[in-house]
Structures are given as C-alpha cells and as structure tokens.
Design a protein around this motif. Sequence first.
Motif, PDB file in Angstrom:
ATOM      1  N   LEU A  86       0.864  -1.286  -0.062  1.00  0.00           N
ATOM      2  CA  LEU A  86       0.191  -0.173  -0.140  1.00  0.00           C
ATOM      3  C   LEU A  86       0.887   1.202   0.095  1.00  0.00           C
ATOM      4  O   LEU A  86       0.581   2.185  -0.673  1.00  0.00           O
ATOM      5  CB  LEU A  86      -0.835  -0.048   1.404  1.00  0.00           C
ATOM      6  CG  LEU A  86      -1.931  -1.118   1.170  1.00  0.00           C
ATOM      7  CD1 LEU A  86      -2.960  -0.942   2.441  1.00  0.00           C
ATOM      8  CD2 LEU A  86      -2.748  -1.023  -0.023  1.00  0.00           C
ATOM      9  N   VAL A  87       1.967   1.334   0.831  1.00  0.00           N
ATOM     10  CA  VAL A  87       2.635   2.321   0.868  1.00  0.00           C
ATOM     11  C   VAL A  87       3.427   2.533  -0.360  1.00  0.00           C
ATOM     12  O   VAL A  87       3.649   3.822  -1.153  1.00  0.00           O
ATOM     13  CB  VAL A  87       3.965   2.203   2.135  1.00  0.00           C
ATOM     14  CG1 VAL A  87       5.112   3.053   1.909  1.00  0.00           C
ATOM     15  CG2 VAL A  87       3.343   2.369   3.471  1.00  0.00           C
ATOM     16  N   LEU A  88       4.139   1.466  -0.880  1.00  0.00           N
ATOM     17  CA  LEU A  88       4.710   1.875  -2.326  1.00  0.00           C
ATOM     18  C   LEU A  88       3.758   2.383  -3.379  1.00  0.00           C
ATOM     19  O   LEU A  88       4.123   3.047  -4.217  1.00  0.00           O
ATOM     20  CB  LEU A  88       5.313   0.555  -2.641  1.00  0.00           C
ATOM     21  CG  LEU A  88       6.500  -0.283  -2.042  1.00  0.00           C
ATOM     22  CD1 LEU A  88       6.974  -1.458  -2.387  1.00  0.00           C
ATOM     23  CD2 LEU A  88       7.563   0.890  -1.999  1.00  0.00           C
ATOM     24  N   ALA A  89       2.551   1.801  -3.442  1.00  0.00           N
ATOM     25  CA  ALA A  89       1.427   2.116  -4.157  1.00  0.00           C
ATOM     26  C   ALA A  89       0.917   3.398  -4.050  1.00  0.00           C
ATOM     27  O   ALA A  89       0.745   4.387  -4.879  1.00  0.00           O
ATOM     28  CB  ALA A  89       0.344   1.013  -4.227  1.00  0.00           C
TER      29      ALA A  89
ATOM     30  N   VAL B  18      -2.017  -7.452  -9.460  1.00  0.00           N
ATOM     31  CA  VAL B  18      -1.736  -6.596  -8.544  1.00  0.00           C
ATOM     32  C   VAL B  18      -0.228  -5.946  -8.849  1.00  0.00           C
ATOM     33  O   VAL B  18      -0.004  -4.703  -9.123  1.00  0.00           O
ATOM     34  CB  VAL B  18      -1.477  -6.994  -7.172  1.00  0.00           C
ATOM     35  CG1 VAL B  18      -1.090  -5.828  -6.178  1.00  0.00           C
ATOM     36  CG2 VAL B  18      -2.954  -7.161  -6.859  1.00  0.00           C
ATOM     37  N   PRO B  19       1.035  -6.614  -9.019  1.00  0.00           N
ATOM     38  CA  PRO B  19       2.159  -5.874  -9.418  1.00  0.00           C
ATOM     39  C   PRO B  19       2.306  -5.513 -10.888  1.00  0.00           C
ATOM     40  O   PRO B  19       2.706  -4.386 -10.914  1.00  0.00           O
ATOM     41  CB  PRO B  19       3.184  -7.438  -9.321  1.00  0.00           C
ATOM     42  CG  PRO B  19       2.532  -8.347  -8.895  1.00  0.00           C
ATOM     43  CD  PRO B  19       1.041  -8.050  -8.562  1.00  0.00           C
ATOM     44  N   GLY B  20       1.385  -6.020 -11.709  1.00  0.00           N
ATOM     45  CA  GLY B  20       1.367  -5.278 -13.009  1.00  0.00           C
ATOM     46  C   GLY B  20       0.887  -4.386 -13.090  1.00  0.00           C
ATOM     47  O   GLY B  20       1.455  -3.367 -13.454  1.00  0.00           O
ATOM     48  N   TYR B  21      -0.321  -4.013 -12.317  1.00  0.00           N
ATOM     49  CA  TYR B  21      -0.961  -2.693 -12.341  1.00  0.00           C
ATOM     50  C   TYR B  21      -0.302  -1.601 -11.547  1.00  0.00           C
ATOM     51  O   TYR B  21      -0.096  -0.644 -12.036  1.00  0.00           O
ATOM     52  CB  TYR B  21      -2.494  -2.814 -11.438  1.00  0.00           C
ATOM     53  CG  TYR B  21      -3.233  -1.620 -11.686  1.00  0.00           C
ATOM     54  CD1 TYR B  21      -3.958  -1.286 -12.470  1.00  0.00           C
ATOM     55  CD2 TYR B  21      -3.053  -0.717 -10.430  1.00  0.00           C
ATOM     56  CE1 TYR B  21      -4.751  -0.080 -12.525  1.00  0.00           C
ATOM     57  CE2 TYR B  21      -3.584   0.382 -10.236  1.00  0.00           C
ATOM     58  CZ  TYR B  21      -4.416   0.759 -11.208  1.00  0.00           C
ATOM     59  OH  TYR B  21      -5.226   2.003 -11.356  1.00  0.00           O
ATOM     60  N   LEU B  22       0.386  -2.004 -10.493  1.00  0.00           N
ATOM     61  CA  LEU B  22       1.189  -0.912  -9.681  1.00  0.00           C
ATOM     62  C   LEU B  22       2.410  -0.655 -10.594  1.00  0.00           C
ATOM     63  O   LEU B  22       2.909   0.619 -10.669  1.00  0.00           O
ATOM     64  CB  LEU B  22       1.672  -1.590  -8.377  1.00  0.00           C
ATOM     65  CG  LEU B  22       0.747  -1.741  -7.449  1.00  0.00           C
ATOM     66  CD1 LEU B  22       1.017  -2.507  -6.196  1.00  0.00           C
ATOM     67  CD2 LEU B  22       0.136  -0.404  -7.202  1.00  0.00           C
ATOM     68  N   LYS B  23       2.977  -1.548 -11.424  1.00  0.00           N
ATOM     69  CA  LYS B  23       4.163  -1.119 -12.063  1.00  0.00           C
ATOM     70  C   LYS B  23       3.603  -0.356 -13.374  1.00  0.00           C
ATOM     71  O   LYS B  23       4.287   0.728 -13.660  1.00  0.00           O
ATOM     72  CB  LYS B  23       4.796  -2.600 -12.646  1.00  0.00           C
ATOM     73  CG  LYS B  23       5.524  -2.454 -14.085  1.00  0.00           C
ATOM     74  CD  LYS B  23       6.946  -2.179 -13.479  1.00  0.00           C
ATOM     75  CE  LYS B  23       8.011  -2.086 -14.846  1.00  0.00           C
ATOM     76  NZ  LYS B  23       9.314  -2.231 -14.239  1.00  0.00           N
ATOM     77  N   ALA B  24       2.492  -0.697 -14.043  1.00  0.00           N
ATOM     78  CA  ALA B  24       2.044   0.041 -15.090  1.00  0.00           C
ATOM     79  C   ALA B  24       1.458   1.496 -14.662  1.00  0.00           C
ATOM     80  O   ALA B  24       1.917   2.461 -15.501  1.00  0.00           O
ATOM     81  CB  ALA B  24       0.976  -0.700 -15.661  1.00  0.00           C
ATOM     82  N   LYS B  25       0.903   1.581 -13.653  1.00  0.00           N
ATOM     83  CA  LYS B  25       0.129   2.719 -13.487  1.00  0.00           C
ATOM     84  C   LYS B  25       1.142   3.753 -12.399  1.00  0.00           C
ATOM     85  O   LYS B  25       0.757   4.851 -12.286  1.00  0.00           O
ATOM     86  CB  LYS B  25      -1.032   2.695 -12.705  1.00  0.00           C
ATOM     87  CG  LYS B  25      -2.046   1.989 -13.842  1.00  0.00           C
ATOM     88  CD  LYS B  25      -2.358   2.705 -14.951  1.00  0.00           C
ATOM     89  CE  LYS B  25      -3.532   1.977 -15.883  1.00  0.00           C
ATOM     90  NZ  LYS B  25      -3.711   2.720 -17.234  1.00  0.00           N
ATOM     91  N   ARG B  26       1.697   2.968 -11.527  1.00  0.00           N
ATOM     92  CA  ARG B  26       2.424   3.641 -10.514  1.00  0.00           C
ATOM     93  C   ARG B  26       4.051   3.629 -10.414  1.00  0.00           C
ATOM     94  O   ARG B  26       4.646   3.996  -9.590  1.00  0.00           O
ATOM     95  CB  ARG B  26       1.944   3.319  -9.044  1.00  0.00           C
ATOM     96  CG  ARG B  26       0.326   3.240  -8.802  1.00  0.00           C
ATOM     97  CD  ARG B  26      -0.440   4.302  -8.375  1.00  0.00           C
ATOM     98  NE  ARG B  26       0.627   5.233  -7.576  1.00  0.00           N
ATOM     99  CZ  ARG B  26       0.097   6.625  -7.485  1.00  0.00           C
ATOM    100  NH1 ARG B  26      -0.995   7.202  -7.815  1.00  0.00           N
ATOM    101  NH2 ARG B  26       1.028   6.962  -6.534  1.00  0.00           N
ATOM    102  N   GLY B  27       4.183   2.939 -11.426  1.00  0.00           N
ATOM    103  CA  GLY B  27       5.892   2.985 -11.494  1.00  0.00           C
ATOM    104  C   GLY B  27       6.577   2.045 -10.299  1.00  0.00           C
ATOM    105  O   GLY B  27       7.794   2.421 -10.164  1.00  0.00           O
TER     106      GLY B  27
END
Lengths: 328, 321, 371, 510
Positions: B297-300, C138-147
């Motif tokens: 959550l924090v990283l995101a 989850v990791p895919g989305y976070l990578k794509a959208k939040r880097g």
Amino acid sequence: KNENNAQGGGGGNKTFRVAMVTDVGGVNDNSFNESAWNGLQKLQQDKGVEVKYVESKNDADYVPNLTSFVKDGYDLTWGIGYLMGDAVKEVAKKNPDAKLAIVDFDLSKEGLKNVASVTFKEHEGSFLVGVIAGMMTKTNKVGFVGGMEFDVIKRFENGFKAGVKTVNPKADVVVVYTGAFNKPDLGKQAAASMYDQGVDIIFHASGQTGDGVFNEAKERRKAGKTVWVIGVDKDQSLTFGTDVTLTSMVKRVDNAVYTVSEKLLNGQFPGGRVLQLGLKEDGVGIPETTKQNVPADVLAKVEEYKQKIINGEIKVPATDKEYQAQFK
Amino acid sequence: MAWLLSLGDIIHNTLVFSTALILAAVGGVFSERSGVVNIALEGLMIVGAFAGAVTAIFLGEGAGWGDAAPYVALAVAALAGMLFALLHAVATVTFRADQVVSGVALNFLAFGFTIFMVKLLFDGAAQTTTIQHPLSEWRIPVLSEIPVIGRALFVAYPTTYLAFLAVAAAYFVLWKTPFGLRLRAVGEHPRAADTLGIHVQRIRYYAVLISGALAGLGGASVALTTTSNFSHSTIAGQGFIALAAMIFGKWHPVGAMLAALFFGLTQAARTIIQVLGLAKVVPVDLINLLPYVVTILVLAGVVGRAEAPAALGKPYVKGGR
Amino acid sequence: MNGTDRRSLQTRFMGLFLKESALVPAVSVVLGLAVGALLMLAGGYDPVAAYGALYEGVFGNLYNFGETIRQVTPLIFTGLSVAFAFRTGLFNIGAEGQFLVGSLAAVWVVVAVDAPAGVHALLALLAGGLAGALWGVVPGYLKAKRGVHEVITTIMMNWIALYLTNYLIRAYLKADAERSVEIRPSASLQADWLSALFDDARIHLGILLALLALVAYYVVLWKTRWGFELRAVGLNPYAAEYAGMDVSRSIVSAMMASGFLAGLGGAAEALGVYGYMAISAIFPGYGFDGIAVALLGGNTPLGILLGAVLFGALNYGANTMQRLADVPIELIRVVIALVIFFVAASGVVRTLVGLFRRTKGKGGVTDGVAS
Amino acid sequence: MSEYVVEMRGITKRFPGIVANDRIDLRVRRGEIHALLGENGAGKSTLMNILFGLYQPDEGEIYIKGQKVAITDPNVANALGIGMVHQHFMLVEPFTVTENIVLGAEPRRGATIDYAAAEAKVRQLSERYGLKVDPRAKIRDISVGMQQRVEILKTLYRGADILILDEPTAVLTPQETRELIAIMKNLVREGKSIILITHKLKEIMAAADTVTVIRRGKVVGTVPVRETNPDQLAAMMVGREVAFRVEKAPAKPGPVVLEVRNVTALDNRGVPALNGISFEVRAGEILGIAGVDGNGQSELVEVLTGLRKVTGGEILLNGEPIHNRPPRAIAERGVAHIPEDRHKRGLVLDFSIGENMVLSTYHKPPFSQKGLLRHEAIVAHAEKLIREFDVRTPSVDTPARALSGGNQQKAVIAREIDKNPVLLIAAQPTRGLDVGAIEFIHRRLIEARDQGKAVLLVSLELDEILNVADRIAVIYEGRIVDVVDARATDENELGLLMAGSRPQGKEGGQ
Ligand SMILES: Nc1ncnc2c1ncn2[C@@H]1O[C@H](COP(=O)(O)OP(=O)(O)OP(=O)(O)O)[C@@H](O)[C@H]1O
Ligand SMILES: Nc1ncnc2c1ncn2[C@@H]1O[C@H](COP(=O)(O)OP(=O)(O)OP(=O)(O)O)[C@@H](O)[C@H]1O
Ligand SMILES: [Mg+2]
Ligand SMILES: [Mg+2]
C-alpha cells in the motif's frame, strides 16, 4: 562428521534396519525430530540395530524419502511429525509389505495393517504445567506462546489454560501465536511484550521460536526481574538453565520411537493401531529437575491432579470447544 | 496507564525490529546511489547473521571471550558482508552482469551456502547452537528510569544505537564529503564523473562494499540480539523490506530510516495486537500478512514514481558511447 | 583414426552443443558443479560418491526417474511463468505466491463445485490459472500505473499468498490434519497407467500439460499479435508506445499470463501430486527455482525445458545424495545459485573460457605431437 | 619550447568495423582557435576523446607543449592542462552549478567539502572570463546556454589552458553563438588555446585562426582561415562540390489538414512546455518548425501523435479533434511520424527489419488475421520497402541493431511514408546522417508534399529548414513567435525569432 550412517551398508543380512524421515525442521531441531533420532540411536546402542535418517527440504520430498527406505528393504521406516501423515499413508498403501510408523498423527482408522501410529495427549501434560503456573504466578498473569495454530498446539494451549484456571480462576492467560516454529526473534518479542504487560510465567509450545522466549527471560533475569519460562518437548532446563526454566512439558517422542521399534524386533509390531501416550503411559509429563524451582506443596498438588487425570476424574480439554464447555 | 505501558513497549519493539532494516537500508542507499542495484541485501544480511552468530559462538564459548565476543562478531559480520558484496561488485561492476539477476543469484547462494556451513560446523544441525553471549540491552543510566520513554528509548541493544549512528554517518559522508559527492555523481552521470578523472568503477566497488558491511551488520544485529542463533529463518525477507524502505525513503539515509521504523512498527504490531487481546477479532494468519500488505500500500500510494538515481542499474562501459 | 580426424570430429560434436548461445549456460553448469565439488572436499565429503549418488537418484531406477519428472513438472510451469514476464521486460519473483494461490483455488473449486470427471479437472486448472493471474494483476497494475518496481511487489505478494492461503484453508477447507480436505477423485490428475509405467511414482498428467504450455508459450509469443506486442514492450517500451501499443495494458496482461502459468503449475501440483493443499510455514520453492530455470534457458522454450529438467533432477537427486553420501541437501542449493550467478555474470564465464582456450590451445600442440 | 601546444602524430583508432581515425596529424599553436571540421561521423569526437584520455589510440603519438605524453585517462589530461567541453554535456542534473564545477577537485576543510570556498572560486572565475552563472542553481533548472558556460568553467577551474569545445554551437541560437565566439576570443587573449569542433562553415570563418578538415577518419588538409572560403571548405569536407539547396518546385498548398489551437502541455517534469501554441499545416506544403533545442519541439510532436496529453487547447485533423486520443487512433486517421530518436522510439533494435517494418501495422490484415501473425505477408512487405527505399540490409531477418544509422533511418522513413498518410510529421529526420542520406530523405519529404500530403518538419538544423520547408514557424518557449515564408527570410531573422525577439514592425501570428 555426523552420526548418520553409523553402520555402513554391508555385513550380514540379519542386521535389523530402522530409518526415519524428518519433516522440514531437520534432524537437530532441538525438538521432536531430534528426540526421535535420540530414540533410534539408543536403539542402536542397546540392540545393535542399524539406523539412518534423511531430512526433507519440502513437502514433496516426504513420499520419495519414505519410499527410498522402503525400497531399500528397511524393516521399519518412521515418519516424524504430523506433517508427514498423508505421506506415510500413501507409501503404506502402495507398499503393503513394508512396515511404517508415524509420530503425532493417527492413521489407525485407515485400515492399514502395516502402519503404527503414535500420538500424545499433550493437553494432559500441559494441564500439569498449567497447575504449576497458576499456583506460582505472583502477578496472576501467565502467558502462552504458540508456533502455528495447529491442532497439536491447540492441545498444549487448552490443557495449559485449563490447568491454570483450575487452581487459580482469577489468573489471566495471554495467548500469542507467532505464526512460525523457527523464529526466535518473534518468540522473544512476544515474551518481551508479555513480560512488560505483567506476565511472569510463559509456557511456550513453539519449537525454536521458544528459544527467543528463553532469551528474553534470561535478559530480564540479568536486569534483576523474576520471570519464568516453561519449556516444551524435552527438559529445556538442560539447555537454558534452571535460573529461568521453571519446568518443562516433556513429550517422550524418543521413548515412543524406541518402544514401537523394539516391539517390531520382538515380533509384536502394533500395525493398524494407534498408541495414545498420555500421563498414564508416561508419554508426557514433567522432568525431575522441576523440584529445583517448584516448592514441594505445589509438586504435591501436581501429583494429585496427575492421579485424577490418570484415573479419569478429570478430563482435560484438548480443543477450543472442549475448553469453552468447561470454563465458559 | 496500561495503555501508556504498551506505548513504551510498542516503541521499544519497533526499534528492535527496525534496527536491522535501518542498517541494511542505509547500506542499500550507498550501493544504489552509486548506480548499483542491490537486491542482494537479503543475502548480505544472511551472510552477516551467519558470520556474526558463528563468531559469537566460537569466540564466546569456544575461546572464552565471553561478553566481548558479540562485539567482535559484529566486526566479523561486517567483513563477511563486504566479502560477499565483493562478488556482487565483481559481477556487476567489472563484468557488467545484470544487477538484479546477480542479486537474486547471490540471495540463493547466501541461503544455501550458510546452511551448508552450519551443517558442517554444527554436527548436521540446520541451525547453530544458542549464542550464550549475545549482545545485551544497554540501560542508559538515569534516562532508562523515566517512565514509558525510558523503556521506549533508553533500554536498547547497542546495535540500535549503531543503526542511528550509521544514518548520521551516511548522511555526513554522502552529502558533506568529496567522496559522497563523487559517489552520487557516479550514480547520476558516470560518464561526466569519468571525464573529471573520477574512477567510476572504483567508487562503485567502494559503495557496494560499504553496503555489504552495513547489511552484514544488519543481519548480525538480528542473530546477536533477538534470535540468539542462526538458522534459515533468521533472515526471512528483512532484506527485501529494507530494500522497500530504501525506495520508500527516496534513496536518502534519513528517509530510509523513517521508512524502516515504519516497517518495524508493522512487524511489532503483529505481536502487540495479540498481547492486547485483539487477536480474537482478527485471525493470526491475517495479522501476519500485515507488514507485507502495508508495504504494498505504501509503495503504491505514497511513493509512486520515485526519482531513482539516473544511472541506477546501468553498467558503465568506459570508452563506450 | 588419426589424431587430427578425431579432434575435428570432437570439435564438430562440441560445436553442436557449444553454440555461442549455449556456451555460457553449459559452462556455468559445469562450473557450478565444480565449485560444489570443491565445497564438498572442503567439508570432508566425497564428491565422486556424492555426484554418483545424485545420478543414481535420478536415473537409478524407474521410480526415481518418474519422481524426477514429477519434480520437473512444476519447474516447467514456473520457468515459463518467469520467462514470459522476462520477455515483456518484467522480473516476476512472484511465481512462488502465484503457484500457492493456484493450488488453493484449484482445490477449492474441486471441493466446492461438482462436475463430471475430466471437466472437473479442467475447471480446477482454470481456476488455479486465474487465481495466479489475479495475483499477477496487482504487481502488473502497480508497475504500469504507479511505476512501483515489480520485484518488490511480487516479493510482498508471495508472503501475502503464503499467509492468506494458510488462513483460507484453516477457515474454510480444513481437514482433520494440517491441510485442506482431499479433492474428489474426479478432478485428480493422477493416472494409474502413467504411474504404473514408473513403478508407482507420482508422475501425473501435469507433465503433458506442462509440455503443452511450452508449445503455447512459443506460439503466443512468436506467432500471435499479442505476443508481438508483449515482446516489443519488453524490448523497447518507448517504441511500443510510439507504435500505438498500450504499454500499460501489455504489462498488466503479461503479468497476468505469467501468473496464470504459475497458478496452473500450482493447480497441477495440487491435483496431481497431493490431492490437497497443506498449511505451511514455508514456500514450496518452485517459483524461486523457476527464476533459475528461465535464466538458464535464456527464456526460450527449449532452454526452459532443459533448465527445468536440470534443476528438477538436481533437486530430486539431492535426496539420494544425502541418503547415500551424507552430503547436506543445501549443497545443491549452492550449486544452483552458482549456476545462475555464472549465467548472469557471463563475462566471468567468457573470461574463464578464454583462459581455458588459451592454455588448451598450447596443450593441443603437444597433444598432436604425442599422437 | 615548441611552437605547438598540441601535436598529434599518426593517430589511428579503430572501432569494430570502422577506422574512426586513420593516421591523423593535428598541430595546434599556442593562443589560436583551431577548428576541426568534418561531416557527421568523420572522426572528430574520437580524435578529441583520445586527446582527452577517454580513448586510447591504437597507433600514434601525442606531444603536449613539446613533451611526449601518454594520456591514459582524463586525470592525465587535466594535469597537462587539457580541458574538454563535450558534444553531449557532462553535467550531473540534480547537482548545483558549483557542485558540478568542483566535482573531482573539491576544496576541502577537514574531511568535508568547503562549499564557501568553492562558490567563491566559481564567482571569481565567472567574473574574470565573463561567463555569467548562478553558482547555487541546479543544472536541471538552467538554460542550455548557461549549462555550456558551466562546462567551460569546469575546464577553467581545473586550470586548463588547452580547451576542446566539441560542437558547442549545436544547441545555441545564432546570437548565443556570437556571444560564445566573443568568449572564445577573450579566452585566447588570456593565453588559452582552443580546439573548436564544428561542421558549420560560417562559425569557422567567424571564429577560427586555422582549420583542419577531416573526412572519413583522414586529414584532408590544414589551412589558415584567412586563406580559404566556405565553398572550398565544403568541398574539402564532403569530397565533392556541394549543392547547398535541394531542387524543388513552389508549393501548391491545398486545404488545411492540421490545425493546432492554443495547445498547452507539460514536460516530463511537470513544467509547462507548450504555452498556447497555434499553427496550421495545409495539404501540399511543408511547414518547418525552427527553434533552439528544448523550446517545446519534442513535446509538440508528442501531443500531435498522442504520446503526450494536452492540458488545454485543441488539435484538429481535417476538422476533427484528435488531441488526447491514443497514438493508434491518431495513426489510423492518417498521421505518420518519423520520430526524433530512432533508437528510443522508432525501432525495436532487437526485432528484425521485417518486424520493424510492421511495428505499427502488425495488427491489421494482411499482417495478422484472427490474432495470428502472417509471416509471409510481413516478409513480403519488408522486402518491398527495402527495395523501394534502398535500405542496405543483409536480409529481412537481420536485427535492426546491425544496420548502420543511415539505413536504420531509411527503414523508419520507408515504413512511415508507405502508410500513405495525410499528415507526415518528421522530427529531426536527418540527425546524425551523412550527406548522401540527407539528400535522399529531403527528396522523399518533398515528394510526399508534391503528392498532396501535409508535411510538418521539426528540425534544429536551420539549413535543413530553410532548404526544405515552404513556410517556417519559429517556436520559442512553447509558443510560435512568428510564421515566415521560407523564400523571404534568412538565418539572421530566424535567429532573432528563435531567441524570442520579434522583429520590429511585424505583427505576429499567421
Ligand atoms: N565507442 C565507439 N564504438 C564504436 N564505434 C564508434 C565509437 N565511437 C565512435 N564510433 C564510430 O566512429 C566513427 C567516428 O565517430 P565520431 O563520433 O568521432 O564522429 P564525429 O566526427 O564526432 O561525428 P559527429 O559530427 O556526428 O559528432 C563513427 O562511424 C562512429 O560510429
Ligand atoms: N551496435 C552495433 N551492432 C552491430 N553492428 C554495428 C553496430 N553499430 C554499428 N555497426 C556496424 O558498423 C557499421 C558502421 O556503423 P555507423 O552507424 O557508424 O555507419 P555509418 O558509416 O555512419 O553509416 P550511415 O552513413 O548509414 O550512418 C554499420 O554498417 C554496422 O554494420
Ligand atoms: Mg562528434
Ligand atoms: Mg552514422
């Protein structure tokens, strides 16, 4: 280097051969694997039996490790620990001529004549250390540190709580499950928090996680506080000293392994049956060293309850449900 | 009052758990500021924990050094961390291996090698014996008697103070000294540094070795204080959390420290929650996954696209273009 | 036959295997085993006996061979999973967790839903794959959208998977032991005829599925539009964006596909080997070994197969090595780690090969004179 | 002491597949500005990198002030008083001006950097040589011109008396260039010697005392500037007579194809890069966008092609809005794009030429059907383009990486023109290419125009814009300052516009 393979292969074919397969804890786990191996080593000394072990690195290894011994023609192959129950069952099914045995798991209802099961009534022994804790706590607060929330560990917890509450209804029991059997740091942290909250005696049933409980207690001792730990599985005062070890809930896996193996030697293998070892069978209990720290009157009380349990006057709760039924 | 007691306890436990994370995360800052990704923090911590535990046992009991042993063990752990980090440096700086892959390989290696060695040294056991002379908590005279705060801050392992010292030292070195300026320049624009006569590879070697020493200390701080032994579970994910702390802390020692404290808190929380009796509300398994969920959550949420050093992860080819 | 002929034959034969692309992995394996042998010598073990036992443990009898295949099966899946992500420029360390949730979902579906044999297994496999895919989102989305770097998120997702599956089993699926209830036989991947071929080893139909997955991997990446996009994104996301591809969607879909493969592996393992899922405090390790497999195999289908076979055999043979030569199983972990290390630091390998060739070249002259 | 401060004898440097320097001799006198002239890829930077110790020569000797030296790394060069301002700036973006200048030779107080002393030294140098900078500003916040001054200060701080300036004017306006030339003359008066790399003839005529011309790694000749002229230099540089203008007929503009109205957009750091830009391009004409690098050109191309969001305004293609649409949607409406960086955007270097030729059309028939790629169609397409555009490649399956820069660019251009677009956007289409390739590409752009397409040409090369475009829009700080007719303007007027000043008496806008 290590005692494994003490008697190399060859020699007369008459040599009796017994093997054990550890779970992922490994053989020198300071716990039941080690205890089982001690039993086999004693067997080797006493009876000249050839003994051997292998360690498993994950669940998938259990079956092939057991099978390898079976295929090598070992007379008896042990699976140590409840995690191996299914594996022992499967190998026994596929190899009806081989003899196997399992600790901490009951396969007697599977109709397998070639498997002996050994389980322990941990709740009975835990009740006794609960009595000691309940009577000796100065703060009316005692603690329990569990590894994972397994049924076996639940037996420790409920027996202990029942013992405490029976002799000291006003006492609180704080329960923490660390979620691991191999993380002393979590045990230490749990102990620190408990002692900070006024707990003065902690019973742990958490394998090496419990080492952390002892370490914390020792540190408190150094700082002049009086805190205690109740050990588990074997007499832990031998490892951690009597200055912090109040007593231990000893579980004689070594005896069980020794006895069952010996029975096979004598042609009385208890295949298809389960040996449930409680106080009566000396499968669980407290060690001699207990008297160093526990006064005679308390020990007398313990002896009294022990008899009551043995003759059935008291039925110690093993599950949460049974505990709640008795102590609401 | 009980509540206040818990607060002292929570802070204390947070510090205990954060110590290793801070040391390793600051180590990560050195390496990554110089442009070398250090996902091997986990492995470096494992090696440090192993070296620390073994030294403490053999000197403390075997050689009879007693309570001096764990302090020597810390030094040995730092050294062992450096030696292991040297592998990472050779692979990534000299041979320009993929930095992430090299790190992953070294994590595997640390795990297998240390347990193999433990089995050799300790009679086939998968863990060392218990360290009889671990580091004990320092009680700062007078201050430790203050209610709540005393327990929280002034009863602590020496390694905790060491960790904070490391943060201050890292800040000083990286932002106040020529070496720090050069190290950061190398991580941002190695070719520019090169044209100014700065030895890019040499600086990266130093940085990776420093990170090895600090992560090694971090690992040893776990073995020598809380676990009092070394096994395969002594370091189980702390290196990766330290990595996350470093990123969360924007590659700055102070930021990394704050993030590590935060992660330490989530770790401490899982015991506290149970001790305070909240476990009846939340199942233990769910409490256990708290630190990891919080990390994500924090990283995101908070970090997003943090600004990493510009040359991070890129091998430097002298004379290339 | 004279010396020159023999040598040229030899070089030609070696050439078959030591194409530049295969040279580094091959030498790395040899180096890894060699360093392992040195360690054994240092520890007082007998490397010859140990590697002999290792060989015995793999090829010694049909049972061991069948069990080795059983061990290889999940590695093909996780190797494909990691490789698929690599091809799209992503490092999926999360195959471990995806494998776990795949196992759980498969078991759950079998327990909760009834269906005819065959269909039942397919349903369960699909559920396992989808659960893995979900874990990749989850990791895919976070990578794509939040880097957010996927290495960290996938590691975190692994732990979450471990504790969450434990919780779910305990809360909803628990049998009388520390595991889920057993699956209905209609969904089992065990096949008596197959086991019978290998002396009752637990080899199961999952291996056929794994081989199918290898083919699918090849077809998807090199023969489809989607694969074209994924590879383009992996090699150069800027060019992919320029060319009108949706980079974010590619990243998410690649992580999903990667998770799907690992989840499928988990499902096959649960349905084929155990018939239940155990509560465990530790990871099964297939996901981590999948990284080694993908790296060694250079992310090519054939390479992955070979890598899975190698690491599966090493891992399984290690048990026999321990039993017959007393060598701790961790030694094999060291060997595998070294192999990855040498593959990653291929420069080290090339340098060593260069040295070797030079000295070998000199040796060759005397050799020629002697013969 | 020798008459020459720098003497390089018989320098040879080989790279895989190319001899970048082939027995080069170079002699630089004390106190002169010595120009090094040559086409792209002639080997100028390589030679100077050798002098600065970044590369080691395969053969040859170097004498500095008469002493034979081995310049093994930049430290040695610094010690010998050689400083270099690189073609691509060597500045650490998040650092301050002062930090960049003292990096590697920091004044100390105890263990720490003495920032006060560092700043004082920077101020002093800056005043002495008239190089105005703000010592505390971060590099990423200052203009390119100021960055260049920082680069020069870096060499002066190290006490350099031999300065190498590698294409220092490529990023400057004509006016800034004049300032730089003044600074250089000031420096040689102070006793410094300067080696100036460029391929711009006018600068040499204005600044240099001597010029050495290099072609394909070899020295063609060294001549005093007083004794030569631009035509002669050009012929030496290229090896033949050069036509400075491409032949083209006057444009026949048709209806408006692209209309950009008050568009605003941010750059990667979130700072406004386009500040209400407006212009239009008609069918059958080439509109050139001229400007100094970093004034929003890249961002403009990106918003036009859907690679960047606009924050305001609108973009109309044939009257329909296309802003903030995805790149593919815009491409499907008939916009083709030759990107400014072929390695970053234009090609997947590890894909084959065949795959690169369908990079943006792979999803359409005949290249794919029902989700599957059709290999034969892809190969046939690539073979056709390779033939038509004379792309030199061993095969369709060769990875793009293995092609020379010029052939890579031809491949991109072939792919984009083949789409038969209504609007062709060409960003820096000839960057880094040799004269032959440049001519080829210019002809193709004009051909596209003559077929009635609208062409937008964004370039930093004024010559290119003046030669190829029909109308020229000058961009400054994210706005169009003015649009002028290519035939009716000159470099001077454009230069002033590029610096943001509007010539007197002229109204802005279209
Ligand atoms: N590091 C390198 N590796 C391989 N080839 C190189 C390298 N550096 C330069 N080259 C090649 O050497 C030749 C000369 O390049 P150099 O950079 O010296 O040209 P230049 O005259 O400075 O050109 P420009 O005007 O484009 O800057 C070119 O063909 C280039 O591709
Ligand atoms: N990275 C690379 N990988 C493989 N080969 C390369 C690489 N770079 C350059 N080459 C080879 O070196 C040759 C010279 O490259 P370079 O880009 O300098 O060509 P050039 O002479 O400038 O041609 P052009 O005028 O077309 O740009 C190319 O033809 C190519 O075959
Ligand atoms: Mg150049
Ligand atoms: Mg070129």
